[in-house]
Design a protein around this motif. Sequence first.
Motif, mmCIF file in Angstrom:
data_model
loop_
_atom_site.group_PDB
_atom_site.id
_atom_site.type_symbol
_atom_site.label_atom_id
_atom_site.label_comp_id
_atom_site.label_asym_id
_atom_site.label_seq_id
_atom_site.Cartn_x
_atom_site.Cartn_y
_atom_site.Cartn_z
ATOM 1 N N LYS A 51 -57.239 -29.911 -3.892
ATOM 2 C CA LYS A 51 -56.810 -29.331 -3.201
ATOM 3 C C LYS A 51 -56.859 -30.145 -1.544
ATOM 4 N N PHE A 52 -56.282 -31.494 -1.733
ATOM 5 C CA PHE A 52 -54.494 -32.099 -1.482
ATOM 6 C C PHE A 52 -53.226 -30.925 -1.960
ATOM 7 N N ASN A 53 -53.608 -30.791 -3.763
ATOM 8 C CA ASN A 53 -52.065 -30.709 -3.830
ATOM 9 C C ASN A 53 -52.096 -29.103 -3.138
ATOM 10 N N GLU A 54 -53.249 -28.376 -2.845
ATOM 11 C CA GLU A 54 -53.078 -27.011 -2.478
ATOM 12 C C GLU A 54 -52.642 -26.333 -0.939
ATOM 13 N N SER A 55 -53.152 -27.724 -0.043
ATOM 14 C CA SER A 55 -52.620 -28.201 1.072
ATOM 15 C C SER A 55 -51.230 -28.269 1.495
ATOM 16 N N GLY A 56 -51.258 -29.657 0.383
ATOM 17 C CA GLY A 56 -49.363 -29.593 0.528
ATOM 18 C C GLY A 56 -48.359 -28.962 0.380
ATOM 19 N N GLN A 57 -48.836 -28.302 -0.595
ATOM 20 C CA GLN A 57 -47.542 -27.361 -1.191
ATOM 21 C C GLN A 57 -47.819 -26.038 -0.114
ATOM 22 N N LEU A 58 -49.436 -25.938 0.537
ATOM 23 C CA LEU A 58 -49.091 -24.558 1.506
ATOM 24 C C LEU A 58 -48.508 -25.174 2.619
ATOM 25 N N SER A 59 -48.523 -26.532 2.770
ATOM 26 C CA SER A 59 -48.019 -26.828 3.989
ATOM 27 C C SER A 59 -46.626 -26.737 4.473
ATOM 28 N N ALA A 60 -45.579 -27.061 3.445
ATOM 29 C CA ALA A 60 -45.081 -26.984 3.160
ATOM 30 C C ALA A 60 -43.792 -25.422 3.341
ATOM 31 N N PHE A 61 -44.270 -24.618 3.254
ATOM 32 C CA PHE A 61 -43.820 -23.580 3.104
ATOM 33 C C PHE A 61 -44.825 -22.656 4.543
ATOM 34 N N TYR A 62 -45.611 -23.156 4.776
ATOM 35 C CA TYR A 62 -46.006 -22.205 5.848
ATOM 36 C C TYR A 62 -44.570 -22.664 7.315
ATOM 37 N N LEU A 63 -44.827 -24.234 6.923
ATOM 38 C CA LEU A 63 -44.176 -24.884 8.081
ATOM 39 C C LEU A 63 -42.766 -24.167 8.094
ATOM 40 N N PHE A 64 -41.840 -24.127 7.000
ATOM 41 C CA PHE A 64 -40.509 -23.487 6.392
ATOM 42 C C PHE A 64 -40.346 -22.328 6.751
ATOM 43 N N SER A 65 -41.600 -21.311 6.687
ATOM 44 C CA SER A 65 -41.622 -20.085 6.932
ATOM 45 C C SER A 65 -41.732 -20.254 8.577
ATOM 46 N N CYS A 66 -42.301 -20.753 8.797
ATOM 47 C CA CYS A 66 -42.036 -20.662 10.568
ATOM 48 C C CYS A 66 -41.164 -21.122 10.904
ATOM 49 N N LEU A 123 -47.136 -15.660 13.041
ATOM 50 C CA LEU A 123 -48.408 -16.572 14.237
ATOM 51 C C LEU A 123 -48.998 -16.905 13.252
ATOM 52 N N HIS A 124 -49.166 -16.084 11.960
ATOM 53 C CA HIS A 124 -50.232 -15.871 11.111
ATOM 54 C C HIS A 124 -50.231 -17.865 10.321
ATOM 55 N N TYR A 125 -49.093 -18.052 10.322
ATOM 56 C CA TYR A 125 -48.453 -19.323 9.484
ATOM 57 C C TYR A 125 -48.255 -20.370 9.821
ATOM 58 N N PHE A 126 -48.106 -20.331 11.686
ATOM 59 C CA PHE A 126 -48.594 -21.371 11.826
ATOM 60 C C PHE A 126 -49.797 -21.906 12.237
ATOM 61 N N VAL A 127 -50.688 -20.923 12.390
ATOM 62 C CA VAL A 127 -52.316 -21.256 12.480
ATOM 63 C C VAL A 127 -53.057 -21.615 11.270
ATOM 64 N N GLU A 128 -51.873 -21.461 10.001
ATOM 65 C CA GLU A 128 -52.995 -22.117 8.585
ATOM 66 C C GLU A 128 -51.392 -23.002 8.891
ATOM 67 N N PHE A 129 -50.451 -23.520 9.154
ATOM 68 C CA PHE A 129 -50.051 -25.031 8.988
ATOM 69 C C PHE A 129 -50.800 -25.381 9.735
#
Length: 374
Positions: A118-133, A225-231
């Motif tokens: 779960k940590f790996n999943e959140s780490g990867q997705l948070s980096a992607f969501y931040l960059f995309s936002c 909008l969606h990526y900010f909430v998910e981040f």
Amino acid sequence: MAIRKKSTKSPPVLSHEFILQNHADIVSCVAMVFLLGLMFEITAKASIIFVTLQYNVTLPATEEQATESASLYYYGIKDLATVFFYMLVAIIIHAIIQEYVLDKINRRMHFSKTKHSKFNESGQLSAFYLFSCIWGTFILISENYISDPTILWRAYPHNLMTFQMKFFYIAQLAYWFHAFPELYFQKTKKEDIPRQLVYIGLYLFHIAGAYLLNLNHLGLVLLVLHYFVEFLFHISRLFYFSDEKYQKGFSLWAVLFVLGRLLTLILSVLTVGFGLARAENQKLDFSAGNFNVLAVRIAVLASICITQAFMMWKFINFQLRRWREHSAFQAPAVKKKPTVTKGRSSRKGTENGVNGTVTSNGADSPRNRKEKSS
């Protein structure tokens, strides 16, 4: 003389473990083949389809705009090759973040297997969501989406895109396509694969739909909008793994999640239900990229509403599960003291009679009288 036996070792093959341990190197070599192909005239024409954006159109300068001509893009079948190349790039970046950032943190924190995944999943997705936002917000500001919301439906179809807009969609499609091989590379558990496939499929369905139906303006706003909430959710989960008492981020995410769903529905209905419904050109024209007909508008709104309802249902179940876990965690602490007193009282009950209470009969028993007289 001792006779030496011939070696019976089989030649090295690409085994399952070898691919898992060296998949980033293999993908890097494949990506380098396309880049090296640009250096030779024979292969340059084929390689350029994978590396650079295709289908560009140069528009002449007008009096209202700057003196320089504008270069815009539309989509086509060759975009699949570009998406494939940047999917390889996404796999390489994924491996770099995993090896040089997340794995080092995992070694220090000593997470369990469940928390580790779960940590790996959140780490990867948070980096992607931040960059995309950040990238999506830059496009929104540069193209005046914030100052003029009518640009979401005005002058539809939006079949011509700027370089940043098209590259953004290519990168989004490439990232979510790269999530499929990552299920194999990251050794995802079988019970987690259906959940992963569902949300990967939902992302690809909506991003590709907005891209192909020329609703890229609306899709960009909804994605940011969606990526900010998910981040916010995934960054809160990262802090939660380091300190389980941290709950403020989840509370803020819960509020913004509901607001995000409402804003998504409002913008979608405003754009598709009112803006496009009042447009003059409402004829299906594949050559011009015009899909502004009643059936398509209903399908778009239905898909968005069903997805938002599905997300709210998952959100409610998540909140109920957290509430149950929280109540179950507090229940033993509340019942701990009564359990001890019951144990003590049961012993007294065997001595004194009724549930550990000292009755008049127990106090004035013959045995007690003898002790008093002595």
